[in-house]
Design a protein around this motif. Structure first.
Motif, mmCIF file in Angstrom:
data_model
loop_
_atom_site.group_PDB
_atom_site.id
_atom_site.type_symbol
_atom_site.label_atom_id
_atom_site.label_comp_id
_atom_site.label_asym_id
_atom_site.label_seq_id
_atom_site.Cartn_x
_atom_site.Cartn_y
_atom_site.Cartn_z
ATOM 1 N N ILE A 1 160.778 -48.122 28.288
ATOM 2 C CA ILE A 1 161.861 -48.173 29.341
ATOM 3 C C ILE A 1 162.606 -46.893 29.442
ATOM 4 O O ILE A 1 162.864 -46.449 30.695
ATOM 5 C CB ILE A 1 162.621 -49.318 29.193
ATOM 6 C CG1 ILE A 1 161.963 -50.873 29.166
ATOM 7 C CG2 ILE A 1 164.011 -49.615 29.963
ATOM 8 C CD1 ILE A 1 162.703 -51.787 28.907
ATOM 9 N N SER A 2 163.080 -46.302 28.291
ATOM 10 C CA SER A 2 163.636 -45.171 28.465
ATOM 11 C C SER A 2 162.855 -44.137 29.271
ATOM 12 O O SER A 2 163.544 -43.384 29.892
ATOM 13 C CB SER A 2 163.998 -44.629 27.047
ATOM 14 O OG SER A 2 164.620 -45.565 26.385
ATOM 15 N N TYR A 3 161.541 -43.979 28.670
ATOM 16 C CA TYR A 3 160.701 -42.966 29.563
ATOM 17 C C TYR A 3 160.576 -43.337 31.039
ATOM 18 O O TYR A 3 160.715 -42.154 31.863
ATOM 19 C CB TYR A 3 159.351 -42.960 29.046
ATOM 20 C CG TYR A 3 158.309 -42.210 29.784
ATOM 21 C CD1 TYR A 3 158.314 -40.610 29.324
ATOM 22 C CD2 TYR A 3 157.339 -42.579 30.529
ATOM 23 C CE1 TYR A 3 157.442 -40.039 29.796
ATOM 24 C CE2 TYR A 3 156.630 -41.866 31.175
ATOM 25 C CZ TYR A 3 156.570 -40.320 30.956
ATOM 26 O OH TYR A 3 155.597 -39.417 31.715
ATOM 27 N N VAL A 4 160.824 -44.414 31.329
ATOM 28 C CA VAL A 4 160.471 -44.704 33.046
ATOM 29 C C VAL A 4 161.755 -44.556 33.510
ATOM 30 O O VAL A 4 161.822 -43.804 34.477
ATOM 31 C CB VAL A 4 160.213 -46.233 32.936
ATOM 32 C CG1 VAL A 4 160.348 -46.692 34.425
ATOM 33 C CG2 VAL A 4 158.808 -46.575 32.604
ATOM 34 N N VAL A 5 162.893 -44.772 32.803
ATOM 35 C CA VAL A 5 164.390 -44.441 33.457
ATOM 36 C C VAL A 5 164.483 -42.828 33.414
ATOM 37 O O VAL A 5 164.762 -42.373 34.505
ATOM 38 C CB VAL A 5 165.347 -45.082 32.813
ATOM 39 C CG1 VAL A 5 166.870 -44.551 32.888
ATOM 40 C CG2 VAL A 5 165.624 -46.419 32.669
ATOM 41 N N GLY A 6 163.956 -42.191 32.522
ATOM 42 C CA GLY A 6 163.982 -40.633 32.794
ATOM 43 C C GLY A 6 163.127 -40.332 33.656
ATOM 44 O O GLY A 6 163.403 -39.123 34.438
ATOM 45 N N VAL B 1 173.100 -38.056 38.263
ATOM 46 C CA VAL B 1 172.273 -39.003 38.101
ATOM 47 C C VAL B 1 171.189 -38.512 36.875
ATOM 48 O O VAL B 1 171.077 -39.498 36.009
ATOM 49 C CB VAL B 1 171.096 -39.288 39.270
ATOM 50 C CG1 VAL B 1 170.004 -40.387 38.918
ATOM 51 C CG2 VAL B 1 172.225 -39.993 40.425
ATOM 52 N N ASP B 2 171.034 -37.370 36.577
ATOM 53 C CA ASP B 2 170.024 -37.011 35.632
ATOM 54 C C ASP B 2 170.898 -37.020 34.269
ATOM 55 O O ASP B 2 170.138 -37.442 33.323
ATOM 56 C CB ASP B 2 169.627 -35.707 35.750
ATOM 57 C CG ASP B 2 168.513 -35.225 37.084
ATOM 58 O OD1 ASP B 2 168.045 -36.287 37.303
ATOM 59 O OD2 ASP B 2 168.374 -34.306 37.549
ATOM 60 N N ILE B 3 172.047 -36.983 34.388
ATOM 61 C CA ILE B 3 173.014 -37.039 33.020
ATOM 62 C C ILE B 3 172.958 -38.464 32.689
ATOM 63 O O ILE B 3 173.035 -38.937 31.676
ATOM 64 C CB ILE B 3 174.227 -36.468 33.367
ATOM 65 C CG1 ILE B 3 174.300 -34.999 33.389
ATOM 66 C CG2 ILE B 3 175.004 -36.842 32.335
ATOM 67 C CD1 ILE B 3 175.585 -34.277 33.827
ATOM 68 N N LEU B 4 173.077 -39.201 33.771
ATOM 69 C CA LEU B 4 173.133 -40.918 33.642
ATOM 70 C C LEU B 4 171.861 -41.175 32.940
ATOM 71 O O LEU B 4 172.027 -42.381 31.824
ATOM 72 C CB LEU B 4 173.522 -41.519 34.880
ATOM 73 C CG LEU B 4 173.617 -42.922 35.005
ATOM 74 C CD1 LEU B 4 174.776 -43.439 33.944
ATOM 75 C CD2 LEU B 4 173.812 -43.482 36.445
ATOM 76 N N LYS B 5 170.773 -40.767 33.453
ATOM 77 C CA LYS B 5 169.618 -41.289 32.683
ATOM 78 C C LYS B 5 169.546 -40.934 31.366
ATOM 79 O O LYS B 5 169.208 -42.063 30.547
ATOM 80 C CB LYS B 5 168.278 -40.458 33.649
ATOM 81 C CG LYS B 5 167.975 -40.529 34.851
ATOM 82 C CD LYS B 5 166.963 -40.090 35.404
ATOM 83 C CE LYS B 5 166.782 -38.782 35.305
ATOM 84 N NZ LYS B 5 165.498 -38.146 35.993
ATOM 85 N N ALA C 1 169.921 -31.293 32.141
ATOM 86 C CA ALA C 1 171.067 -32.410 32.396
ATOM 87 C C ALA C 1 170.833 -33.692 31.763
ATOM 88 O O ALA C 1 171.758 -34.333 31.153
ATOM 89 C CB ALA C 1 170.826 -32.864 34.049
ATOM 90 N N THR C 2 169.498 -34.097 31.415
ATOM 91 C CA THR C 2 169.253 -35.357 30.770
ATOM 92 C C THR C 2 169.576 -35.398 29.412
ATOM 93 O O THR C 2 170.149 -36.185 28.798
ATOM 94 C CB THR C 2 167.999 -35.737 31.123
ATOM 95 O OG1 THR C 2 167.407 -35.726 32.343
ATOM 96 C CG2 THR C 2 167.395 -37.138 30.544
#
Length: 218
Positions: free
Chosen positions: A9-14, A59-63, A116-117
């Protein structure tokens, strides 16, 4: 099994290709075919504008933050644990999101540089270090105007901050976090290898308007 679910799930969100989506919605272009060719915030700012770039960056930070601070707690049965095992889950989930951003499954594994992520991951793990890295980034950027150089400088600052901030009276960090912070600059230098080559050749793109601490080129 829960650990595997968190990683996936983390990979998909990223993997959410923020810059690609924003560029297509606003300008009708594939951001990877313009400017530096990078699917990240700085290229969106350069090609489309500051406001869309800020949206992409946030958004990238939020991911990264979601993958580290929220997803493990929601999907792990032991989410309330503060032990070393759960720290490993959080760090691995954050790293998975960064890999998803850099090698997005939604766009033929061509994503951004992951900076950013990574910032979102570190905000969840050790936010004070992010402040130090942000200051380093800002000073370097205003001196030379290169996002790539500023990102790499900030990445080098991260493990130094994690190692030295406890000497300033802050709580010591875990060995897992210290190890992760040591890995960050290696990853950032790897994703910026083309930028390093352009910096050495002297043809790296820069933001001249940001160079407040040096004379602008004429």
């Amino acid at each position: 099994m829960d650990f595997f679910i968190v990683i996936v799930i983390s990979y998909v969100v990223g993997s959410l290709p923020t810059s690609i989506i924003v560029a297509r919605k606003i300008a009708g272009i594939d951001i990877r075919e313009h400017g530096s060719g990078n699917a990240g915030m700085s290229n969106v700012v350069r090609v489309i504008g500051l406001k869309p770039g800020i949206v992409v960056g946030m958004v990238d930070i939020l991911k990264g933050w979601l993958a580290t601070a929220w997803i493990p707690i929601v999907f792990m049965a032991s989410g309330g644990s503060e032990g070393g095992d759960f720290s490993l889950v959080r760090i691995t989930a954050g790293g998975s999101a960064v890999l998803g951003h850099t090698y997005t499954i939604f766009s033929r594994f061509r994503g951004g540089k992951g900076v950013a992520t990574l910032a979102g991951v570190m905000i969840a793990l050790y936010p004070i270090a992010v402040v130090v890295c942000f200051l380093t980034f800002g000073i370097t950027f205003m001196k030379w105007g290169y996002v790539s150089l500023s990102s790499m400088t900030a990445a080098v600052t991260l493990p130094l901050s994690v190692l030295l901030l406890p000497w300033a009276g802050l709580p010591p960090v875990s060995h897992l976090l210290l190890f992760f912070s040591l890995f960050v600059p290696l990853f950032v230098f790897f994703t910026h290898r083309e930028n390093i080559a352009r910096l050495r050749r002297g043809n790296e793109k820069r933001f001249d308007r940001a160079t407040l601490f040096s004379r602008r080129e004429t």
